[in-house]
Design a protein around this motif. Sequence first.
Motif, PDB file in Angstrom:
ATOM      1  N   ALA A 556       0.637  -1.272  -0.337  1.00  0.00           N
ATOM      2  CA  ALA A 556       0.139  -0.175  -0.108  1.00  0.00           C
ATOM      3  C   ALA A 556       0.616   1.067  -0.299  1.00  0.00           C
ATOM      4  CB  ALA A 556      -0.766   0.265   0.856  1.00  0.00           C
ATOM      5  N   ASN A 557       0.906   1.798  -1.031  1.00  0.00           N
ATOM      6  CA  ASN A 557       0.978   3.629  -0.612  1.00  0.00           C
ATOM      7  C   ASN A 557       0.352   4.972  -0.879  1.00  0.00           C
ATOM      8  OD1 ASN A 557      -0.098   3.195  -3.378  1.00  0.00           O
ATOM      9  ND2 ASN A 557       1.772   3.415  -4.644  1.00  0.00           N
ATOM     10  N   ALA A 558      -0.843   4.719  -0.007  1.00  0.00           N
ATOM     11  CA  ALA A 558      -2.059   5.133   0.417  1.00  0.00           C
ATOM     12  C   ALA A 558      -3.306   5.137   0.958  1.00  0.00           C
ATOM     13  CB  ALA A 558      -2.969   5.958  -1.434  1.00  0.00           C
ATOM     14  N   VAL A 559      -3.849   5.892   1.860  1.00  0.00           N
ATOM     15  CA  VAL A 559      -4.379   5.039   2.738  1.00  0.00           C
ATOM     16  C   VAL A 559      -5.782   6.333   2.898  1.00  0.00           C
ATOM     17  CG1 VAL A 559      -4.983   5.261   5.709  1.00  0.00           C
ATOM     18  CG2 VAL A 559      -2.654   4.145   4.135  1.00  0.00           C
ATOM     19  N   LYS A 560      -6.874   6.050   2.822  1.00  0.00           N
ATOM     20  CA  LYS A 560      -8.590   6.734   2.428  1.00  0.00           C
ATOM     21  C   LYS A 560      -8.953   6.128   4.299  1.00  0.00           C
ATOM     22  CE  LYS A 560     -12.107   4.628   0.657  1.00  0.00           C
ATOM     23  NZ  LYS A 560     -13.229   4.867  -0.657  1.00  0.00           N
ATOM     24  N   VAL A 561      -8.972   7.402   4.600  1.00  0.00           N
ATOM     25  CA  VAL A 561      -9.212   7.142   6.000  1.00  0.00           C
ATOM     26  C   VAL A 561     -11.115   8.272   5.793  1.00  0.00           C
ATOM     27  CG1 VAL A 561      -8.987   7.523   8.628  1.00  0.00           C
ATOM     28  CG2 VAL A 561      -6.992   7.048   6.599  1.00  0.00           C
ATOM     29  N   PHE A 562     -12.046   7.081   7.042  1.00  0.00           N
ATOM     30  CA  PHE A 562     -13.516   7.978   6.391  1.00  0.00           C
ATOM     31  C   PHE A 562     -13.595   8.304   8.506  1.00  0.00           C
ATOM     32  CE2 PHE A 562     -14.993   4.409   3.915  1.00  0.00           C
ATOM     33  CZ  PHE A 562     -14.954   4.795   2.752  1.00  0.00           C
ATOM     34  N   LEU A 563     -14.072   9.563   7.962  1.00  0.00           N
ATOM     35  CA  LEU A 563     -14.226  10.061   9.502  1.00  0.00           C
ATOM     36  C   LEU A 563     -15.552  10.851   9.889  1.00  0.00           C
ATOM     37  CD1 LEU A 563     -11.079  13.312   9.587  1.00  0.00           C
ATOM     38  CD2 LEU A 563     -11.230  10.440  10.212  1.00  0.00           C
ATOM     39  N   GLN A 564     -16.034  10.835  11.160  1.00  0.00           N
ATOM     40  CA  GLN A 564     -16.686  10.409  11.748  1.00  0.00           C
ATOM     41  C   GLN A 564     -17.281  12.189  12.224  1.00  0.00           C
ATOM     42  OE1 GLN A 564     -17.531   6.545  13.751  1.00  0.00           O
ATOM     43  NE2 GLN A 564     -19.196   6.963  13.076  1.00  0.00           N
ATOM     44  N   VAL A 565     -17.576  13.062  11.557  1.00  0.00           N
ATOM     45  CA  VAL A 565     -17.439  14.638  11.689  1.00  0.00           C
ATOM     46  C   VAL A 565     -18.733  15.396  12.000  1.00  0.00           C
ATOM     47  CG1 VAL A 565     -16.809  17.050  10.592  1.00  0.00           C
ATOM     48  CG2 VAL A 565     -15.522  14.863  10.077  1.00  0.00           C
ATOM     49  N   LYS A 566     -18.848  15.350  13.631  1.00  0.00           N
ATOM     50  CA  LYS A 566     -19.697  16.094  13.985  1.00  0.00           C
ATOM     51  C   LYS A 566     -19.240  17.762  13.835  1.00  0.00           C
ATOM     52  CE  LYS A 566     -23.540  16.755  17.371  1.00  0.00           C
ATOM     53  NZ  LYS A 566     -23.897  16.191  18.649  1.00  0.00           N
ATOM     54  N   HIS A 567     -20.150  18.810  12.728  1.00  0.00           N
ATOM     55  CA  HIS A 567     -19.912  20.199  12.981  1.00  0.00           C
ATOM     56  C   HIS A 567     -21.109  21.359  12.757  1.00  0.00           C
ATOM     57  CE1 HIS A 567     -16.917  23.811  11.138  1.00  0.00           C
ATOM     58  NE2 HIS A 567     -17.522  23.706   9.532  1.00  0.00           N
ATOM     59  N   GLN A 568     -20.508  21.999  12.995  1.00  0.00           N
ATOM     60  CA  GLN A 568     -22.021  22.836  12.907  1.00  0.00           C
ATOM     61  C   GLN A 568     -23.167  22.743  12.888  1.00  0.00           C
ATOM     62  OE1 GLN A 568     -21.271  25.378   9.328  1.00  0.00           O
ATOM     63  NE2 GLN A 568     -19.849  26.474  10.236  1.00  0.00           N
ATOM     64  N   GLY A 569     -23.251  21.236  14.228  1.00  0.00           N
ATOM     65  CA  GLY A 569     -25.030  20.788  14.515  1.00  0.00           C
ATOM     66  C   GLY A 569     -25.245  19.789  13.605  1.00  0.00           C
ATOM     67  N   LYS A 570     -24.495  19.410  12.176  1.00  0.00           N
ATOM     68  CA  LYS A 570     -24.692  18.198  11.611  1.00  0.00           C
ATOM     69  C   LYS A 570     -23.070  17.281  11.101  1.00  0.00           C
ATOM     70  CE  LYS A 570     -25.482  19.599   6.989  1.00  0.00           C
ATOM     71  NZ  LYS A 570     -25.058  19.981   5.457  1.00  0.00           N
ATOM     72  N   GLU A 571     -23.570  15.948  11.171  1.00  0.00           N
ATOM     73  CA  GLU A 571     -22.953  14.299  11.150  1.00  0.00           C
ATOM     74  C   GLU A 571     -22.926  14.218  10.211  1.00  0.00           C
ATOM     75  OE1 GLU A 571     -24.313  11.761  14.059  1.00  0.00           O
ATOM     76  OE2 GLU A 571     -24.287  13.161  15.628  1.00  0.00           O
ATOM     77  N   GLU A 572     -21.328  14.195   9.455  1.00  0.00           N
ATOM     78  CA  GLU A 572     -21.080  13.697   8.507  1.00  0.00           C
ATOM     79  C   GLU A 572     -19.805  12.751   8.412  1.00  0.00           C
ATOM     80  OE1 GLU A 572     -22.535  16.467   4.867  1.00  0.00           O
ATOM     81  OE2 GLU A 572     -21.464  17.988   6.458  1.00  0.00           O
ATOM     82  N   ILE A 573     -19.928  12.434   7.015  1.00  0.00           N
ATOM     83  CA  ILE A 573     -18.691  11.107   6.605  1.00  0.00           C
ATOM     84  C   ILE A 573     -17.851  12.175   5.800  1.00  0.00           C
ATOM     85  CG2 ILE A 573     -17.600   8.934   6.152  1.00  0.00           C
ATOM     86  CD1 ILE A 573     -19.395   9.038   8.512  1.00  0.00           C
ATOM     87  N   TYR A 574     -16.839  11.996   6.070  1.00  0.00           N
ATOM     88  CA  TYR A 574     -16.327  12.758   5.263  1.00  0.00           C
ATOM     89  C   TYR A 574     -14.484  11.486   4.997  1.00  0.00           C
ATOM     90  CZ  TYR A 574     -16.884  17.463   5.889  1.00  0.00           C
ATOM     91  OH  TYR A 574     -17.868  19.225   5.729  1.00  0.00           O
ATOM     92  N   LYS A 575     -13.373  11.681   3.934  1.00  0.00           N
ATOM     93  CA  LYS A 575     -12.714  10.907   3.645  1.00  0.00           C
ATOM     94  C   LYS A 575     -11.296  11.599   3.615  1.00  0.00           C
ATOM     95  CE  LYS A 575     -12.572  11.212  -1.304  1.00  0.00           C
ATOM     96  NZ  LYS A 575     -12.385  10.155  -2.448  1.00  0.00           N
TER      97      LYS A 575
END
Length: 599
Positions: A556-575
């Motif tokens: 592997a030479n790259a990694v994708k990470v899912f982040l569970q983000v709570k931002h400005q009252g909203k819950e979203e998934i970022y990579k």
Amino acid sequence: MKRIAFFLFFIFILVGCTQQEIKESQVYVVQDDNYTEEQLSDILNVEGRIPFQEYVNQSFLEIQDLGLVLLTISPNGKEIYLMERIETDNLPQVIMGETGEQVRIIREDRITKEQEIIVENIPFVSKVLWNTEESKVAFNGGGRLTIYDVDNRRTIMEEQLTRDTITSFFWSPIDENKLYSEEADLANGSIYYLASQKKVEAYETREETYYKGKLDSNYYYGTKWDLVSGDIKTVILDKQGKTIKVLTTGRFRDAYQKSLVAVGERGFGLYYIRDINNAEKVITLTKEYIYDVKFIADGKVAYTTMAEGVEDNLFYLHIISNDGSELKKVKVHGGSIAVLPDGNSGYISGSEWQKVDFIQNKLEQDSLVENEEDEEAGELQAIYTTIRGAMTTLYDFELMGEQNWSQIKKHFKNTHLSQQWAYFDVEKIFQERVNRSSKGGYAMKIDLKTYDINATGDGASVTIGIKAKNPYGRDVIMDYALELIKSEDKWYVAGFSTFPYSTERQEIEDILQEMVTKIQMGQLFSGELEDSEIVIGQIQFWLNGIPHLAPSVETANAVKVFLQVKHQGKEEIYKLVLEKINQRDWKPVKLTKEGLSTL
């Protein structure tokens, strides 16, 4: 005019290629394909041939009782050639597709009963043909061709043929030492000259038409490859290579008297012509991928396709009458058919060889026997079932555009114990990627490369190899690293390339903790998620540049990470995407909530 143009082109080729080596026995054929209907009717007013050997001998039945399969009887009747299964644990495990068992071929003198092994450790043999002088015999199956010199009792070009993948072949009708081959994705493959032991590639010869089968003593079947359009057509040839009649598109497979079967290019679709004099009357037997097809007793046709369902790795054997109607359809263990010399019976390859009575149209044992297995083997079979279901669900979408949401729930699951989100991954693939809908199916093989079931028996790490093809040339050859979990007595795929127990995964976790802190402090990505609540989710290893999931953590030479983000009252998934910049350092290069299914 056509002949003049071809002749000028021929002169041009000779002038332009004077510095090239002239290939042995290379033939440049000037063809005149124009025949009147009356001439064709006269030429093709033949009975054809029945490709079977008649014999009445009780000893042949005794041979079968000993577990030996009679492949062929020498034309002079003095020798027989037998196939025997080799039991070995060294073969790769097959999760889906043909199992690829190994065999040996034995030559036996019918008078002295002396036996000699002529080759071993080759795949199941499904095709046997003698050359014109009956001095050599060739055996083919599982992509391996073996040529045996009867007079000198030795194999020919064995080292070369071990490296080549040959799916079909035919002998030249005028040269006993010349053999035409076919490959999975190349209808007209290499030509082998046995006297000088030379191999000529398709692009090195001007022969557009290869011999593929025999109609009678004067005429032959061939496949004509149009070098401009790439089209493949089955034709009738004379011994000089002149095209007598174009019959149908596709690759010739077998013939019986005036009947023939051909498969579509790349092996999808099976087409039956009952009478070559009425070649326009083509019966489409199936559009599926054909693993093997043969004429059998009374001019019937036997062929194999993959069975539907993922519970077992099974095939269908179809037996078709000479009017094109299906007489029998039964599940069998393998996809290759070895027809005995008389055409009345045969054997099907697979984890267990099954004998077929082609007169009665039935298996000797019509139901599949379940073998007793130990606990670990039973768990492994359950894991196989899940993998078949999971990868079929994924490739039904990738190659045919089918979104089967119920199958996602059946075979994939998220687990937050080690943060693996395979269900989420496939869900996003369905939602985000372009629908590649196409007509026709696909054929897939899944090989097991490595597996490890944990001590508690509720988790497994598995590496598999995938080979998939469809009728339109979109092949996929990929390795996958899967993590599976057992929940409520059922296995699920929980992660793709997550490697939860590796030291590399632990190292990435440590790096991420520092990066997430910087993101929250507004020191990375222009402060986009400053002061946000962030929880690290799935960590997934990729190959950058392809891009594709990494089959091993070391590559592997790259990694994708899912982040569970709570931002400005909203819950979203970022990579969050990290790229490897040297042996141990990783650089954050992307933070987004778009395109979660890709790198």
